[in-house]
Enzyme design. Structure first.
Site, PDB file in Angstrom:
ATOM      1  N   ASP A  43       0.847  -1.206   0.000  1.00 28.88           N
ATOM      2  CA  ASP A  43       0.000   0.000   0.000  1.00 28.88           C
ATOM      3  C   ASP A  43       0.877   1.248   0.000  1.00 28.88           C
ATOM      4  O   ASP A  43       0.563   2.261  -0.628  1.00 28.88           O
ATOM      5  CB  ASP A  43      -0.893  -0.023   1.246  1.00 28.88           C
ATOM      6  CG  ASP A  43      -2.186   0.763   1.064  1.00 28.88           C
ATOM      7  OD1 ASP A  43      -2.337   1.399   0.017  1.00 28.88           O
ATOM      8  OD2 ASP A  43      -3.032   0.726   1.973  1.00 28.88           O
ATOM      9  N   CYS A 274      -4.056   4.712  -1.965  1.00 32.45           N
ATOM     10  CA  CYS A 274      -4.554   3.929  -3.095  1.00 32.45           C
ATOM     11  C   CYS A 274      -4.582   4.816  -4.335  1.00 32.45           C
ATOM     12  O   CYS A 274      -5.065   5.946  -4.273  1.00 32.45           O
ATOM     13  CB  CYS A 274      -5.949   3.398  -2.788  1.00 32.45           C
ATOM     14  SG  CYS A 274      -6.680   2.540  -4.176  1.00 32.45           S
ATOM     15  N   ASN A 283      -1.279   5.263   4.908  1.00 33.35           N
ATOM     16  CA  ASN A 283      -1.867   4.606   6.072  1.00 33.35           C
ATOM     17  C   ASN A 283      -1.340   5.248   7.343  1.00 33.35           C
ATOM     18  O   ASN A 283      -0.298   5.893   7.333  1.00 33.35           O
ATOM     19  CB  ASN A 283      -1.443   3.139   6.121  1.00 33.35           C
ATOM     20  CG  ASN A 283      -2.196   2.319   5.117  1.00 33.35           C
ATOM     21  OD1 ASN A 283      -1.740   2.144   4.003  1.00 33.35           O
ATOM     22  ND2 ASN A 283      -3.349   1.844   5.498  1.00 33.35           N
TER      23      ASN A 283
HETATM   24  C1  LIG Z   1      -8.505  -6.172 -11.833  1.00 31.66           C
HETATM   25  C2  LIG Z   1      -7.927  -5.543 -13.082  1.00 31.66           C
HETATM   26  C3  LIG Z   1      -6.801  -6.397 -13.613  1.00 31.66           C
HETATM   27  C4  LIG Z   1      -9.032  -5.475 -14.107  1.00 31.66           C
HETATM   28  O1  LIG Z   1      -8.642  -4.663 -15.196  1.00 31.66           O
HETATM   29  P1  LIG Z   1      -9.232  -4.878 -16.657  1.00 31.66           P
HETATM   30  O2  LIG Z   1      -8.585  -3.876 -17.539  1.00 31.66           O
HETATM   31  O3  LIG Z   1     -10.725  -4.869 -16.567  1.00 31.66           O
HETATM   32  O4  LIG Z   1      -8.726  -6.332 -16.969  1.00 31.66           O
HETATM   33  P2  LIG Z   1      -8.970  -7.291 -18.190  1.00 31.66           P
HETATM   34  O5  LIG Z   1      -9.333  -8.618 -17.617  1.00 31.66           O
HETATM   35  O6  LIG Z   1      -9.894  -6.655 -19.188  1.00 31.66           O
HETATM   36  O7  LIG Z   1      -7.509  -7.376 -18.826  1.00 31.66           O
HETATM   37  C5  LIG Z   1      -6.908  -6.250 -19.462  1.00 31.66           C
HETATM   38  C6  LIG Z   1      -5.403  -6.519 -19.607  1.00 31.66           C
HETATM   39  O8  LIG Z   1      -4.791  -6.603 -18.327  1.00 31.66           O
HETATM   40  C7  LIG Z   1      -4.177  -7.896 -18.173  1.00 31.66           C
HETATM   41  N1  LIG Z   1      -4.401  -8.340 -16.806  1.00 31.66           N
HETATM   42  C8  LIG Z   1      -5.570  -8.588 -16.200  1.00 31.66           C
HETATM   43  N2  LIG Z   1      -5.381  -8.970 -14.950  1.00 31.66           N
HETATM   44  C9  LIG Z   1      -4.053  -8.962 -14.751  1.00 31.66           C
HETATM   45  C10 LIG Z   1      -3.240  -9.281 -13.622  1.00 31.66           C
HETATM   46  N3  LIG Z   1      -3.772  -9.682 -12.465  1.00 31.66           N
HETATM   47  N4  LIG Z   1      -1.918  -9.155 -13.748  1.00 31.66           N
HETATM   48  C11 LIG Z   1      -1.348  -8.753 -14.912  1.00 31.66           C
HETATM   49  N5  LIG Z   1      -2.070  -8.417 -15.995  1.00 31.66           N
HETATM   50  C12 LIG Z   1      -3.416  -8.550 -15.909  1.00 31.66           C
HETATM   51  C13 LIG Z   1      -4.882  -8.773 -19.167  1.00 31.66           C
HETATM   52  O9  LIG Z   1      -4.068  -9.878 -19.491  1.00 31.66           O
HETATM   53  C14 LIG Z   1      -5.097  -7.826 -20.320  1.00 31.66           C
HETATM   54  O10 LIG Z   1      -3.854  -7.655 -20.973  1.00 31.66           O
HETATM   55  P3  LIG Z   1      -3.792  -7.238 -22.534  1.00 31.66           P
HETATM   56  O11 LIG Z   1      -4.540  -8.336 -23.245  1.00 31.66           O
HETATM   57  O12 LIG Z   1      -4.465  -5.902 -22.660  1.00 31.66           O
HETATM   58  O13 LIG Z   1      -2.325  -7.180 -22.809  1.00 31.66           O
HETATM   59  C15 LIG Z   1      -7.399  -4.124 -12.816  1.00 31.66           C
HETATM   60  O14 LIG Z   1      -8.486  -3.333 -12.495  1.00 31.66           O
HETATM   61  C16 LIG Z   1      -6.411  -4.088 -11.691  1.00 31.66           C
HETATM   62  O15 LIG Z   1      -5.298  -4.588 -11.779  1.00 31.66           O
HETATM   63  N6  LIG Z   1      -6.804  -3.440 -10.577  1.00 31.66           N
HETATM   64  C17 LIG Z   1      -5.961  -3.397  -9.392  1.00 31.66           C
HETATM   65  C18 LIG Z   1      -5.958  -2.019  -8.819  1.00 31.66           C
HETATM   66  C19 LIG Z   1      -5.087  -2.000  -7.582  1.00 31.66           C
HETATM   67  O16 LIG Z   1      -4.148  -2.757  -7.444  1.00 31.66           O
HETATM   68  N7  LIG Z   1      -5.426  -1.074  -6.661  1.00 31.66           N
HETATM   69  C20 LIG Z   1      -4.694  -0.897  -5.456  1.00 31.66           C
HETATM   70  C21 LIG Z   1      -4.877  -2.018  -4.476  1.00 31.66           C
HETATM   71  S1  LIG Z   1      -6.398  -1.927  -3.581  1.00 31.66           S
HETATM   72  C22 LIG Z   1      -6.080  -0.763  -2.343  1.00 31.66           C
HETATM   73  O17 LIG Z   1      -5.067  -0.125  -2.329  1.00 31.66           O
HETATM   74  C23 LIG Z   1      -7.059  -0.617  -1.223  1.00 31.66           C
HETATM   75  C24 LIG Z   1      -6.610  -1.334   0.050  1.00 31.66           C
HETATM   76  C25 LIG Z   1      -6.524  -2.839  -0.177  1.00 31.66           C
HETATM   77  O18 LIG Z   1      -5.318  -0.917   0.456  1.00 31.66           O
HETATM   78  C26 LIG Z   1      -7.590  -1.083   1.194  1.00 31.66           C
HETATM   79  C27 LIG Z   1      -8.041   0.381   1.339  1.00 31.66           C
HETATM   80  O19 LIG Z   1      -7.222   1.253   1.662  1.00 31.66           O
HETATM   81  O20 LIG Z   1      -9.224   0.601   1.085  1.00 31.66           O
END
Ligand SMILES: CC(C)(COP(=O)([O-])OP(=O)([O-])OC[C@H]1O[C@@H](n2cnc3c(N)ncnc32)[C@H](O)[C@@H]1OP(=O)([O-])[O-])[C@@H](O)C(=O)NCCC(=O)NCCSC(=O)C[C@@](C)(O)CC(=O)[O-]
Length: 343
Positions: A43, A274, A283
């Protein structure tokens, strides 16, 4: 008004502390254990904009945290590098860190693709981690911004991820973001938080962390939210995750503890935020939480000598990583201790 001494005299025996002991002499057996989940390397670093942080710096950070006594250290994320570029090297980070006995190194996994990548890595290098964290939100606005889908769609997606991860022997932790307020939809309905937490527990998460993502939550709101969530799940399945944007982080931690939560997420040096929570800062700092709980009825569990997290070492790490990022630590405790030392 009753004096402090007379209050202690009457309450100490009820707490099993013997006659009129001072607070700073509470025997450790009478203390409540508090577990800290160190989220700095994930984070804390995921939102850094300036330049990509080298894998070696992340590895060094995690090793230092483990040496300071941190028992659970989030090591990174298997998310899309297009969405969160800073987490792209997580596989290398897991391969680079020294594995300290008893320390858990969870990684965030948002979907099947992320789990496939992790499992492939574990096939070739068993034992790199024994835990993942899945994440969703209490509002559709935040889920769309962070995961490109609705809350319901994310839960359906995560069901398969959790099942497969557990079949492979991994522990799964859950996160629910925006539990008090959402940057896109405003105030969150706490009943909604309860429902989403319940879904994650039913799926097989051993614990769900309540993400006060925006960092605007006030202690009384946090208290109300926790009490509502407790109607759906036992409090020992909950953790508190508070961003410190408005300076209420430590107060919210203390409130969570008063309401029965015993696991707190924090970030060394107060790093982070985030990428999809505009304006939110890091945090609550690990240094500030460890300091606040010293000499209190709570004991921060750790692996270092004295079975706790070493405050001096954590302060040094906060200073060091902040320097690596070209800034100074935002931990108030770290700054205060440094200024005392320099005098
Ligand atoms: C969920 C997705 C992937 C959907 O994203 P999307 O664009 O809808 O995914 P998709 O399924 O349409 O795929 C698009 C492209 O991404 C690739 N792809 C798809 N998945 C992956 C993967 N896992 N690893 C690597 N590549 C990936 C996939 O292969 C494809 O590649 P392309 O064909 O275009 O070359 C995207 O929205 C994402 O990665 N989101 C994560 C955001 C994130 O990490 N946010 C921060 C963490 S959460 C947070 O901080 C809050 C927390 C936990 O701390 C608590 C709080 O404070 O509230």
């Amino acid at each position: 008004m009753a004096s402090l001494r007379s209050v202690i005299k009457t309450t100490a025996p009820r707490l099993g502390l013997g006659r009129a002991r001072r607070f700073y002499s509470i025997p450790s057996a009478a203390k409540q254990d508090v577990r800290i989940v160190e989220v700095g390397p994930r984070d804390g670093l995921q939102n850094e904009k300036a330049s990509i942080i080298p894998v070696e710096v992340k590895v060094e950070l995690i090793n230092r945290l483990a040496r300071a006594g941190a028992m659970t250290i989030e090591a990174g994320s298997f998310v899309s590098p297009k969405w969160v570029p800073q987490m792209a090297g997580t596989a290398q980070v897991l391969q680079g860190i020294k594995k300290f006995p008893g320390v858990h190194y969870p990684v965030l996994v948002p979907n099947e693709r992320g789990l496939d990548d992790l499992l492939q890595l574990l096939d070739a290098n068993p034992g790199l981690t024994d835990e993942i964290a899945v994440f969703t939100a209490a509002s559709n606005g935040f889920a769309r911004a962070n995961l490109n889908c609705t809350v319901l769609e994310s839960l359906v997606r995560l069901g398969g991820v959790v099942r497969r991860a557990r079949e492979r022997g991994l522990r799964v932790r859950g996160y629910v973001s925006v539990v008090v307020e959402c940057p896109y939809e405003g105030r969150t309905g706490y009943g909604r938080v309860r429902e989403v937490v319940r879904e994650l527990v039913d799926m097989g998460c051993y614990e769900v962390s309540l993400g006060e993502t925006v960092g605007r939550g006030r202690p009384h709101q946090v208290a109300e939210m926790i009490e509502e969530v407790k109607k759906g799940v036992s409090v020992d399945l909950l953790a508190g995750h508070f961003h410190d944007t408005y300076g209420t982080g430590v107060a919210n931690v203390m409130t969570a503890l008063q309401h029965g939560i015993r696991t707190i997420d924090s970030s060394v040096g107060g790093l982070g935020g985030c990428p999809y929570s505009p304006g939110a800062t890091g945090n609550v700092a690990t240094e500030d939480v460890v300091y606040a709980l010293q000499e209190s009825p709570y004991h921060v569990v750790g692996s270092s000598s004295g079975n706790t997290i070493d405050l001096e070492q954590i302060c040094d790490i906060g200073w060091w990583i902040s320097e690596q990022l070209g800034r100074t630590s935002v931990s108030r405790v770290e700054r205060a201790m440094r200024s005392r030392k320099s005098k």
